[in-house]
Design a protein around this motif. Structure first.
Motif, short mmCIF file in Angstrom:
data_model
loop_
_atom_site.label_atom_id
_atom_site.label_comp_id
_atom_site.label_asym_id
_atom_site.label_seq_id
_atom_site.Cartn_x
_atom_site.Cartn_y
_atom_site.Cartn_z
N MET A 1 36.76 15.04 -17.59
CA MET A 1 37.72 14.09 -17.08
C MET A 1 38.85 13.85 -18.08
O MET A 1 39.93 13.50 -17.67
CB MET A 1 37.03 12.77 -16.74
CG MET A 1 36.18 12.81 -15.46
SD MET A 1 37.05 13.24 -13.94
CE MET A 1 38.00 11.80 -13.64
N LYS A 2 38.57 14.02 -19.37
CA LYS A 2 39.62 13.82 -20.37
C LYS A 2 40.77 14.79 -20.14
O LYS A 2 41.93 14.40 -20.22
CB LYS A 2 39.07 14.02 -21.78
CG LYS A 2 38.55 12.80 -22.43
CD LYS A 2 38.20 13.08 -23.88
CE LYS A 2 37.55 11.88 -24.50
NZ LYS A 2 37.16 12.14 -25.89
N ALA A 3 40.44 16.04 -19.86
CA ALA A 3 41.48 17.04 -19.63
C ALA A 3 42.30 16.68 -18.39
O ALA A 3 43.53 16.82 -18.38
CB ALA A 3 40.87 18.43 -19.47
N HIS A 4 41.63 16.18 -17.36
CA HIS A 4 42.34 15.78 -16.14
C HIS A 4 43.28 14.60 -16.44
O HIS A 4 44.42 14.59 -15.98
CB HIS A 4 41.34 15.42 -15.03
CG HIS A 4 42.00 15.12 -13.73
ND1 HIS A 4 42.41 16.13 -12.87
CD2 HIS A 4 42.33 13.96 -13.13
CE1 HIS A 4 42.96 15.58 -11.81
NE2 HIS A 4 42.92 14.27 -11.94
N ARG A 5 42.78 13.64 -17.21
CA ARG A 5 43.63 12.49 -17.58
C ARG A 5 44.83 12.95 -18.41
O ARG A 5 45.94 12.46 -18.21
CB ARG A 5 42.82 11.46 -18.35
CG ARG A 5 42.01 10.57 -17.45
CD ARG A 5 41.42 9.38 -18.20
NE ARG A 5 40.15 9.08 -17.56
CZ ARG A 5 38.96 9.24 -18.12
NH1 ARG A 5 38.86 9.63 -19.35
NH2 ARG A 5 37.87 8.97 -17.45
N HIS A 39 40.62 17.17 -6.97
CA HIS A 39 40.08 17.74 -8.20
C HIS A 39 39.36 16.68 -9.03
O HIS A 39 38.27 16.92 -9.56
CB HIS A 39 41.20 18.40 -9.02
CG HIS A 39 40.71 19.15 -10.20
ND1 HIS A 39 40.80 18.64 -11.48
CD2 HIS A 39 40.11 20.36 -10.31
CE1 HIS A 39 40.27 19.50 -12.32
NE2 HIS A 39 39.85 20.56 -11.65
N ALA A 40 39.94 15.49 -9.13
CA ALA A 40 39.31 14.40 -9.88
C ALA A 40 37.98 13.99 -9.24
O ALA A 40 36.99 13.73 -9.94
CB ALA A 40 40.24 13.20 -9.96
N GLU A 41 37.92 13.97 -7.91
CA GLU A 41 36.68 13.64 -7.21
C GLU A 41 35.60 14.68 -7.49
O GLU A 41 34.44 14.34 -7.70
CB GLU A 41 36.92 13.52 -5.71
CG GLU A 41 37.70 12.30 -5.32
CD GLU A 41 38.10 12.29 -3.85
OE1 GLU A 41 37.84 13.28 -3.13
OE2 GLU A 41 38.67 11.29 -3.42
N ALA A 46 30.66 16.26 -10.26
CA ALA A 46 29.99 17.17 -11.20
C ALA A 46 29.37 16.40 -12.35
O ALA A 46 28.25 16.72 -12.80
CB ALA A 46 30.98 18.21 -11.72
N ILE A 47 30.04 15.37 -12.84
CA ILE A 47 29.51 14.56 -13.94
C ILE A 47 28.25 13.83 -13.49
O ILE A 47 27.24 13.80 -14.21
CB ILE A 47 30.58 13.57 -14.45
CG1 ILE A 47 31.68 14.34 -15.18
CG2 ILE A 47 29.96 12.50 -15.35
CD1 ILE A 47 32.93 13.53 -15.46
#
Length: 114
Positions: A1-5, A39-41, A46-47
């Protein structure tokens, strides 16, 4: 999620997010913002699944193997089936349906043994 943020921050800070309107996904036009939300969902799902994998490895590993076999996904010798499964986040929605079914079947089988 860090990369997405980080990606979202970059798009916002540079003004690119407002300039991105749509793209073609699964042979249909899709709003870029909607695609980024999707993509975020998938990353969030996945997490959560990865956390369940740590708590119930036997159950989730069985389901992952079944999902990978049904989707004809090759497993390189240097990766585990879980590595391959979690690497495939863009195809996560397809794999999660198969995974869900496998978990259901496994739980049904275990409850019938009691």
């Amino acid at each position: 999620m860090k990369a997405h943020r980080c990606l979202m921050d970059f798009l916002l800070q540079t003004g690119l997010l407002d300039r991105l309107t749509s793209t073609v996904v699964r042979m249909s036009p899709m709003a870029t913002r909607l695609l980024l939300c999707e993509h975020a969902e998938k990353l969030s799902a996945a997490i959560v699944l990865k956390n369940h994998h740590a708590k119930h490895p036997e159950l989730v590993n069985t389901a992952i193997l079944s999902a990978l076999k049904k989707s004809n996904t090759d497993i390189p010798s240097n990766l585990t089936p879980a590595d391959v499964f979690f690497r495939e986040v863009p195809d996560f929605s397809t794999l999660i349906i198969k995974l869900e079914w496998r978990i259901y079947v496994t739980l049904e089988h275990k409850s019938s043994l009691k």
